[in-house]
Design a protein around this motif. Sequence first.
Motif, PDB file in Angstrom:
ATOM      1  N   PHE A   1       0.820  -1.218   0.000  1.00 51.94           N
ATOM      2  CA  PHE A   1       0.000   0.000   0.000  1.00 51.94           C
ATOM      3  C   PHE A   1       0.847   1.259   0.000  1.00 51.94           C
ATOM      4  CE2 PHE A   1      -2.305  -3.426   1.981  1.00 51.94           C
ATOM      5  CZ  PHE A   1      -3.599  -3.308   1.512  1.00 51.94           C
TER       6      PHE A   1
ATOM      7  N   ASN B   1       0.781   0.602   5.886  1.00 51.94           N
ATOM      8  CA  ASN B   1      -0.188  -0.134   6.707  1.00 51.94           C
ATOM      9  C   ASN B   1       0.430  -1.284   7.485  1.00 51.94           C
ATOM     10  OD1 ASN B   1      -1.862   1.621   5.459  1.00 51.94           O
ATOM     11  ND2 ASN B   1      -3.041   0.103   4.332  1.00 51.94           N
TER      12      ASN B   1
ATOM     13  N   PHE C   1       1.383  -3.197  10.929  1.00 55.58           N
ATOM     14  CA  PHE C   1       0.627  -3.292  12.171  1.00 55.58           C
ATOM     15  C   PHE C   1       1.463  -2.658  13.286  1.00 55.58           C
ATOM     16  CE2 PHE C   1      -0.573  -7.364   9.875  1.00 55.58           C
ATOM     17  CZ  PHE C   1      -1.613  -6.751   9.209  1.00 55.58           C
TER      18      PHE C   1
ATOM     19  N   LYS D   1      -8.622   2.406   8.435  1.00 58.25           N
ATOM     20  CA  LYS D   1      -9.149   1.392   7.535  1.00 58.25           C
ATOM     21  C   LYS D   1      -8.019   0.577   6.901  1.00 58.25           C
ATOM     22  CE  LYS D   1     -12.523   1.424   3.829  1.00 58.25           C
ATOM     23  NZ  LYS D   1     -11.981   1.941   2.569  1.00 58.25           N
ATOM     24  N   GLY D   2      -6.875   1.244   6.710  1.00 55.52           N
ATOM     25  CA  GLY D   2      -5.716   0.578   6.103  1.00 55.52           C
ATOM     26  C   GLY D   2      -5.266  -0.647   6.876  1.00 55.52           C
ATOM     27  N   GLN D   3      -5.476  -0.642   8.191  1.00 55.93           N
ATOM     28  CA  GLN D   3      -5.091  -1.794   9.000  1.00 55.93           C
ATOM     29  C   GLN D   3      -5.906  -3.020   8.618  1.00 55.93           C
ATOM     30  OE1 GLN D   3      -2.690  -2.064  11.666  1.00 55.93           O
ATOM     31  NE2 GLN D   3      -1.981  -0.366  10.429  1.00 55.93           N
TER      32      GLN D   3
ATOM     33  N   GLU E   1      -7.536  -3.391   5.797  1.00 62.15           N
ATOM     34  CA  GLU E   1      -7.235  -3.743   4.415  1.00 62.15           C
ATOM     35  C   GLU E   1      -5.946  -4.545   4.312  1.00 62.15           C
ATOM     36  OE1 GLU E   1      -7.232  -0.174   2.143  1.00 62.15           O
ATOM     37  OE2 GLU E   1      -9.425  -0.141   1.969  1.00 62.15           O
ATOM     38  N   ALA E   2      -4.927  -4.131   5.074  1.00 59.68           N
ATOM     39  CA  ALA E   2      -3.648  -4.852   5.028  1.00 59.68           C
ATOM     40  C   ALA E   2      -3.847  -6.291   5.487  1.00 59.68           C
ATOM     41  CB  ALA E   2      -2.622  -4.146   5.897  1.00 59.68           C
ATOM     42  N   ALA E   3      -4.600  -6.447   6.589  1.00 59.23           N
ATOM     43  CA  ALA E   3      -4.810  -7.796   7.123  1.00 59.23           C
ATOM     44  C   ALA E   3      -5.620  -8.647   6.152  1.00 59.23           C
ATOM     45  CB  ALA E   3      -5.512  -7.710   8.478  1.00 59.23           C
ATOM     46  N   ARG E   4      -6.691  -8.050   5.597  1.00 55.24           N
ATOM     47  CA  ARG E   4      -7.527  -8.816   4.669  1.00 55.24           C
ATOM     48  C   ARG E   4      -6.759  -9.159   3.394  1.00 55.24           C
ATOM     49  NH1 ARG E   4     -12.901  -9.150   5.758  1.00 55.24           N
ATOM     50  NH2 ARG E   4     -12.633 -11.045   4.549  1.00 55.24           N
TER      51      ARG E   4
END
Lengths: 244, 322
Positions: free
Chosen positions: A87, A91, A93, B220-222, B224-227
């Motif tokens: 991204f 993003n 964690f 929201k990016g969190q 999205e990154a996980a999904r």
Amino acid sequence: MIEVNNLVKVFAGRGKPVRAVDNVSTHVSKGEVVVIIGPSGSGKSTFLRCLNGLEAFDDGQVIIDGVDLGHSKTNINTVRREVGMVFQHFNLFPHKTVLENVTLAQRVVRKRGADEAESKAMALLTKVDIAEKAHEYPSRLSGGQQQRVAIARALAMDPKVMLFDEPTSALDPEMVGEVLDVMQQLAREGMTMAVVTHEMGFAREMAQRVLFMDAGKILEDAPPAEFFAAPREPRAQTFLKQVL
Amino acid sequence: MPLKRREAEWPWYALLGLILLALAVGLWVATKRVNYEWRWERVPQYFFYQDEQAQSAPFAGLASQIRPDGADSRVEITPADGGQPATVSVATDTLKIKAGDSLAEGDEIGAQRHWKIGPLTRGLWVTIWISFVSGFIGLIVGLITGLCRLSPNPALRGLAVFYIELIRGTPLLVQIFIFYFFIGTVLNLDRIVAGVGALALFVGAYTAEIIRAGIQSIAKGQTEAARSLGMTATDTMVHIVLPQAFKRVLPPLAGQFISLIKDSSLVSVIAITDLTKSGREIITSSFATFEIWFTVALLYLAVTSLLSQLLFWLERRFARSD
């Protein structure tokens, strides 16, 4: 590897609905690097996000490695394992260390053991040249370092395709190079890649094909040498004049 | 020249001290005015006290020997009709007989003393455990409700909104009465269960809103990154969103929990002997009204400040990744 037929994505919102992706058909073969460029708001990011179902599309067909994304029997999570995504804003964690960022999905999704996930993660972090920060939290890393970790995190799932959504746009200029180096290395290793970027240098050097998008449509699809030398579309000509 | 001159702070500390002193003096003068006799010495016995149990001769006989044993004395009684002698232990200063006295059955020898827990300590304990149990249940209820509130399913969402609005729109005191007199009667609930249940539902509704806000505050990016890594919605919630949200909502959650400790005093209205009710009961027998209420207030203050310190420490620990 990727096949897209008549893809449509409409953003309803207030006011007039916007066709962000308007009847797009294209394909990416195995081992191919395709760079998507275009002015902002042209729908290129939205198009890319449809490829792993992060954006639910309204019509058309996306087929990844033979699996139809829109089919009712398709488990989107199974497809996403095979499609890595990087991204613009990394993003990562923030509550997990760099190493944990790279091991988490391996363990949760791929059900790998702790040792296997960790050695895989360390190998990838070494590859993107950030192994010495494995036990730091992302907030301690520079943008370029974070983006390299994000690439390692995506690679840890052994994806068949990698999607890059403006991976260098949020970086300070001096950090762009380190991320592009990693991407070039990946491309040389034969990874199938779809890259939305403003880095024309990368497009020229690494892409097999350049797609030019505007107003939700792919206006040009040509090898970089051809595209940069003599774009056919007037809008592509204007765009290139502005960015080069 | 520096942009902002640093001013000395000590005059302000002096002023603060002065104001606090004035308040103390004011309080003292006020109590003088109402002609109240302070009896602070009566308070400690309500924390711990020595219980005296009278001891009497088990049978008729002779106090053959009295041996000191620390603060106690051991009295040996030889039965008049022969047989095995018995030993009775009493506190020395309560001893009512001398060695050589002859005793009839049931004659008082003295008293045994034992430390006992007083009503204030017992009330404090009830307040603490009721708060913790209902806080814990409330946290779980709040988490589930918060997640339902964000669910795409209209039934779950509607139920969550209904519950939250119902609880937030009515006074806790009324909820406790309804829980005890209505639900408690229908389901045949013990008063403790009714009290804990009412508090848990109360705190759950507020916690739900805190948790919902926390989840929504995660970028929201969190997700999205996980999904995009193939994680399921549940995995994403458990591994990515909730840990970050929890860290973020810890301060308001702590405030809610501290409120709960104070609000738990309302369960005294359904005759649960918590700290407040213990205080009221003590006052009816001791008439030390001011002292007991001040003590009760200080005890609440002690528990809540201890808790805020603990949560402050927890917050700093969680801040490691910032």
